[in-house]
Enzyme design. Structure first.
Site, mmCIF file in Angstrom:
data_model
loop_
_atom_site.group_PDB
_atom_site.id
_atom_site.type_symbol
_atom_site.label_atom_id
_atom_site.label_comp_id
_atom_site.label_asym_id
_atom_site.label_seq_id
_atom_site.Cartn_x
_atom_site.Cartn_y
_atom_site.Cartn_z
ATOM 1 N N LYS A 1 15.162 -28.019 9.022
ATOM 2 C CA LYS A 1 15.998 -28.785 8.096
ATOM 3 C C LYS A 1 16.151 -27.981 6.817
ATOM 4 C CE LYS A 1 16.631 -33.213 5.764
ATOM 5 N NZ LYS A 1 16.293 -34.640 5.707
ATOM 6 N N ASP B 1 16.164 -45.189 2.644
ATOM 7 C CA ASP B 1 17.404 -44.888 3.358
ATOM 8 C C ASP B 1 17.207 -45.270 4.822
ATOM 9 O OD1 ASP B 1 20.010 -44.036 3.529
ATOM 10 O OD2 ASP B 1 19.566 -41.898 3.478
#
Ligand code: ADP
Ligand code: MG
Length: 420
Positions: free
Chosen positions: A124, A229
Site C-alpha cells: 500500500k 471509515d
C-alpha cells in the site's frame, strides 16, 4: 500516480546513492541544492559522476529540477520515494516482484507484490497531499514552515499510523491483514483473498453478517478505538468452508459456509476520547446500516448501538487500550494532529469534487484519477501519462481474483543494482 518499476533495472549503484542523497537533503531543504547532493553522495567519480546520476534520475522522473528556485536544485518526486521504499523492501526480502494494481483510493495505490518464494502480498503506497497542495492556497500557508516536502511527511505519517494500528489490532486478535513491513510512505501486508463487501450482491443471512459487523465496531470501542471509515470499501468478506462432522450415511460431507469480515484501511482511526468521537462512531454505525438497508434490504429492529453505551465499555473486561498503545509506540499526538488535518482537508476536497460526500453506494462510483497527480508545474513528476495502459478511469477497489501461483498476474521482477 502509478508505480512504474521499469526504470529500476537501469539505475546504477551510483544513481541509488544520489537518489538517497536527495532524500536525505530534503529532510532540511524543500529544494535540495546540487552542491549539497554532491556533498552527501560523495561519489568516487566526483561532481561529474553526480551530475550523470542526477540527469539519469531526472529522466526517469525520480527527482525533478525546480526551475523557480533561487538556486539550482532538485526535489524528490513521488516516483523517487516509491523507488526508495521498494529498494528497502527488496533489500529486506519482503518484496521481490511487483504485479498489478488492485486498488486505487483517494489516498493510496494498492499493488500486489510477491517475495522470492512467490508468496503474494499487498503493497500500500500512501499518497496524501496529492490533491490538497495543488489547489488549496491555505494548505501552502499551513505547510510553509514545514521542513521537507509536506506530501512526503504526511504520506509517511499515514503509513506509520496505519502500520502501528494494524500491528496493535492484529496482536489483539482483530481480523485485519498481517502487517509485514513499513518503509517511508508504504506498507507491506498480507494479501487477503476475499471479496469486498461492496461487491457482494446477496448473502444467505444478512442479519448475522450485520451483527458481526456491529460487534466489530463495539469490540473496537472496547479497546478505545473507532475505525472512522467503516464502510463497504474497507471490509473484505472471506468465505470459510467448514466441514461438518462426517456423517457415515451421507454421500458427501456436509459443509457450512461462514462469512468472516476482515477490516482494512486504518490511517483515519480515532480514539474513543477524541473530541468528535461520537460523530465518528455514529457515522460508522450509520454507514453499515445504510449499506445493509440498500443492498440487502435488511434493517435491524434493534436501535443503536449508541456512543454513550459504547463509551462505558472502554477498557471493560481488561481490554487493552489500543489508542494508548499506538501512541506509546511512537505515533505522537502531534503526528496524529498533522495527519488528521491533512486527511480532513483531502476528504473535503474529494467530496467537493464529487459533489457529494456520501455517494459511496452509487453503483458506478468512479474515481477520476487524471486530475489528481502531480501538483503544480514546478512539481510535475514528468512521468505522468507514461505507461498508463488502463485509461484514466479506475473503479475503486476493483477486485482482481487472486490466482494460484500468481498465474495471470504479470509480475515484474525488481532488478536493483545497488552494488550490494
Ligand atoms: P484507501 O485508503 O485508498 O481506501 P485501502 O486500504 O482501503 O486504501 O485499499 C483500497 C482497496 O484495495 C480496498 O478496497 C481493497 O479492495 C484492496 N485492498 C487493500 N488492502 C488489501 C489486502 N490486504 N488484501 C486484499 N485487498 C486489499
Ligand atoms: Mg479504503
Amino acid at each position: 500516480m502509478k508505480l512504474d518499476t521499469r526504470a529500476m533495472r537501469h539505475l546504477t549503484a551510483e544513481d541509488w546513492r544520489v537518489l538517497t542523497a536527495v532524500e536525505m537533503g530534503s529532510k532540511n531543504h524543500e529544494i535540495v541544492p546540487t552542491p549539497l547532493i554532491e556533498k552527501i553522495a560523495r561519489l568516487k567519480g566526483g561532481a561529474s559522476g553526480v551530475h550523470k546520476s542526477i540527469s539519469a534520475l531526472a529522466k526517469a522522473g525520480l527527482i525533478a529540477r525546480v526551475k523557480e528556485a533561487k538556486y539550482d536544485g532538485y526535489r524528490l518526486t513521488y516516483g523517487g520515494l516509491d523507488y526508495l521504499a521498494l529498494h528497502t523492501h527488496a533489500a529486506r526480502k519482503h518484496v521481490y516482484s511487483v504485479g498489478s494494481r488492485i486498488g486505487v483510493g483517494k489516498e493510496s495505490d494498492i499493488m500486489v507484490v510477491a517475495d522470492d518464494r512467490g508468496t503474494q502480498k499487498v503493497l500500500k503506497i500512501h499518497r496524501l497531499g496529492r490533491i490538497s497542495f495543488r489547489t488549496v492556497k491555505a494548505n501552502r500557508d499551513y505547510l510553509k514552515n514545514r521542513a521537507s516536502g509536506s506530501w512526503m511527511y504526511l504520506s509517511r505519517l499515514a503509513a506509520i499510523k496505519e502500520y502501528a494500528f494494524m500491528q496493535a489490532l492484529r496482536e489483539e486478535g482483530f481480523p485485519v491483514p498481517e502487517p509485514i513491513a513499513q518503509s517511508r510512505h508504504t506498507i507491506v501486508m498480507s494479501l487477503i483473498d476475499a471479496v469486498l463487501l461492496r461487491q457482494i450482491s446477496s448473502v444467505p443471512d444478512p442479519a448475522s453478517l450485520y451483527a458481526d459487523l456491529i460487534a466489530l465496531i463495539l469490540r473496537l470501542a472496547q479497546h478505545g478505538l473507532i475505525h472512522g471509515d467503516f464502510n463497504e470499501f474497507n471490509i473484505l468478506i472471506r468465505e470459510d468452508k467448514i466441514e461438518a462432522d462426517p456423517d457415515p450415511d451421507a454421500d458427501q460431507p456436509a459443509t457450512t459456509i461462514t462469512l468472516t469480515p476482515i477490516l482494512i484501511d486504518f490511517p483515519q482511526m480515532v480514539s474513543m476520547d477524541h473530541p468528535n468521537a461520537e460523530m465518528y462512531f455514529d457515522r460508522d454505525v450509520a454507514c453499515i446500516k445504510r449499506f445493509f438497508a440498500r443492498r440487502f434490504h435488511f434493517e435491524s429492529t434493534a436501535p443503536g448501538p449508541f456512543f454513550a453505551d459504547a463509551k462505558k465499555t472502554v477498557g471493560r473486561g481488561g481490554a487493552r487500550r489500543l489508542d494508548a498503545a499506538v501512541e506509546a509506540s511512537g505515533f505522537t499526538k502531534k503526528m496524529a494532529k498533522d495527519l488528521e488535518a491533512a486527511i480532513r482537508e483531502q476528504q473535503q476536497q474529494a467530496s467537493a469534487k464529487n459533489g457529494d460526500a456520501d455517494d459511496s453506494d452509487s453503483e458506478d462510483l468512479e474515481e477520476d484519477e487524471s486530475g489528481e497527480e502531480g501538483t503544480t508545474s514546478e512539481e510535475d513528476d514528468g512521468r505522468d501519462g507514461e505507461g498508463e495502459g488502463e485509461g484514466s478511469h479506475v473503479i475503486i477497489g476493483d477486485h482482481v481474483p487472486v490466482l494460484e501461483n500468481g498465474e495471470g498476474l504479470q509480475m515484474q521482477k525488481l532488478t536493483i543494482n545497488d552494488g550490494t
